[in-house]
Design a protein around this motif. Sequence first.
Motif, PDB file in Angstrom:
ATOM      1  N   ALA A  20      35.337  42.905  53.551  1.00 56.71           N
ATOM      2  CA  ALA A  20      34.544  42.001  52.715  1.00 56.71           C
ATOM      3  C   ALA A  20      33.058  42.303  52.822  1.00 56.71           C
ATOM      4  N   LEU A  92      41.417  41.694  46.703  1.00 59.47           N
ATOM      5  CA  LEU A  92      40.278  40.886  47.128  1.00 59.47           C
ATOM      6  C   LEU A  92      39.357  40.588  45.975  1.00 59.47           C
ATOM      7  N   LEU A  94      35.494  38.360  45.679  1.00 59.58           N
ATOM      8  CA  LEU A  94      34.518  37.626  46.475  1.00 59.58           C
ATOM      9  C   LEU A  94      33.222  37.480  45.714  1.00 59.58           C
ATOM     10  N   THR A 113      31.672  34.618  50.031  1.00 57.74           N
ATOM     11  CA  THR A 113      32.724  33.635  49.816  1.00 57.74           C
ATOM     12  C   THR A 113      33.948  34.318  49.217  1.00 57.74           C
ATOM     13  N   TYR A 114      35.095  34.138  49.868  1.00 54.54           N
ATOM     14  CA  TYR A 114      36.351  34.680  49.343  1.00 54.54           C
ATOM     15  C   TYR A 114      36.810  33.807  48.187  1.00 54.54           C
ATOM     16  N   THR A 115      37.093  34.434  47.039  1.00 56.05           N
ATOM     17  CA  THR A 115      37.469  33.658  45.862  1.00 56.05           C
ATOM     18  C   THR A 115      38.871  33.960  45.358  1.00 56.05           C
ATOM     19  N   THR A 119      43.794  39.265  50.433  1.00 55.54           N
ATOM     20  CA  THR A 119      42.951  39.131  51.619  1.00 55.54           C
ATOM     21  C   THR A 119      42.397  37.718  51.724  1.00 55.54           C
ATOM     22  N   ALA A 120      41.961  37.163  50.614  1.00 55.34           N
ATOM     23  CA  ALA A 120      41.422  35.799  50.615  1.00 55.34           C
ATOM     24  C   ALA A 120      42.490  34.796  51.026  1.00 55.34           C
ATOM     25  N   GLU A 121      43.730  35.014  50.561  1.00 57.34           N
ATOM     26  CA  GLU A 121      44.812  34.102  50.931  1.00 57.34           C
ATOM     27  C   GLU A 121      45.058  34.137  52.434  1.00 57.34           C
ATOM     28  N   ARG A 124      42.169  32.411  54.177  1.00 55.53           N
ATOM     29  CA  ARG A 124      42.210  30.956  53.960  1.00 55.53           C
ATOM     30  C   ARG A 124      43.227  30.296  54.892  1.00 55.53           C
ATOM     31  N   THR A 129      37.049  30.699  54.692  1.00 58.31           N
ATOM     32  CA  THR A 129      36.879  30.926  53.258  1.00 58.31           C
ATOM     33  C   THR A 129      35.509  31.503  52.921  1.00 58.31           C
TER      34      THR A 129
END
Length: 285
Positions: A20, A92, A94, A113-115, A119-121, A124, A129
């Motif tokens: 990230a 991903l 972000l 910020t992971y959106t 990878t974001a899941e 989270r 996050t």
Amino acid sequence: MTGTTARRTAASIAVSAALACSTACTGAGGPGGSGESTGPAGSAAPSASAPPSSRPPALTGPSADALRAVERATGRAGSARVESTTVMGRELSLAAEGALGWDDGLTGTLTITYTGGTTAETMRRLGTTAMEARYLPDAYYARMGDEFAERLAGRHWIKYVYEDLEDLDGGAGAGFADQMRSTTPNQAVKLLLTAGDVRKVGEETTRGRRTTHWSGTVGGSTEQTVDIWVDDRDLLVKKVERGRTKTGELTQTAYYSDYGVTVPAARPPAADTTDFKELLASQGS
């Protein structure tokens, strides 16, 4: 949770954070999931730091003169505020915001910020996050949440020495050090100078500023497009890079403002920091 499991989970978080932070900073020129040092689309496109013998013929003529003026002006500015969004296929997506400087190596601070994406899941589910990334000339630091800190004796920060990233995930980090330390807004201009189809699209208004829009396609095994919007001071206002990776389409859009802004970037306290290399070693990676 056992100590070994906690360390393995923390190491997994650390690898995701490395991806990230690198993606937010280097953008499409960063790692693209191909396991190689990558160009703007996550494929082996020529980078701005490639040796002269490996670069395609340089662009010539009035377009080249105009773009080189942008490259010089943006490089001399030394710093800027940055807002960006990045999507790397299904892996991903972000958003990043902050300020970066490049007078003496890369410095600065971004909030990432992971959106979306796998990878974001994962992040989270592990209670993270968003994170703060601090970039210094020799390393960068990612501040994770309290849940991460609980897994590592209360330490919130991960330290990534650039050279240590070369061994990330079986070589996927190859080139991280050079890419991170050479990242500036004018890297997109350098990429355009290697394109054979650069064209001036026209005059447009971008975030309230009158800009000139340039576009081109850079090489590699697949087509990758680079678009930039430049103001009357030859400074980048916006860039968009598009291409493909093994996990799908990659797109980054970035906006730049407040060139010359002061960029603070202090090292986090050592007592609150875990070294990435030592973290991987602790789980046998």
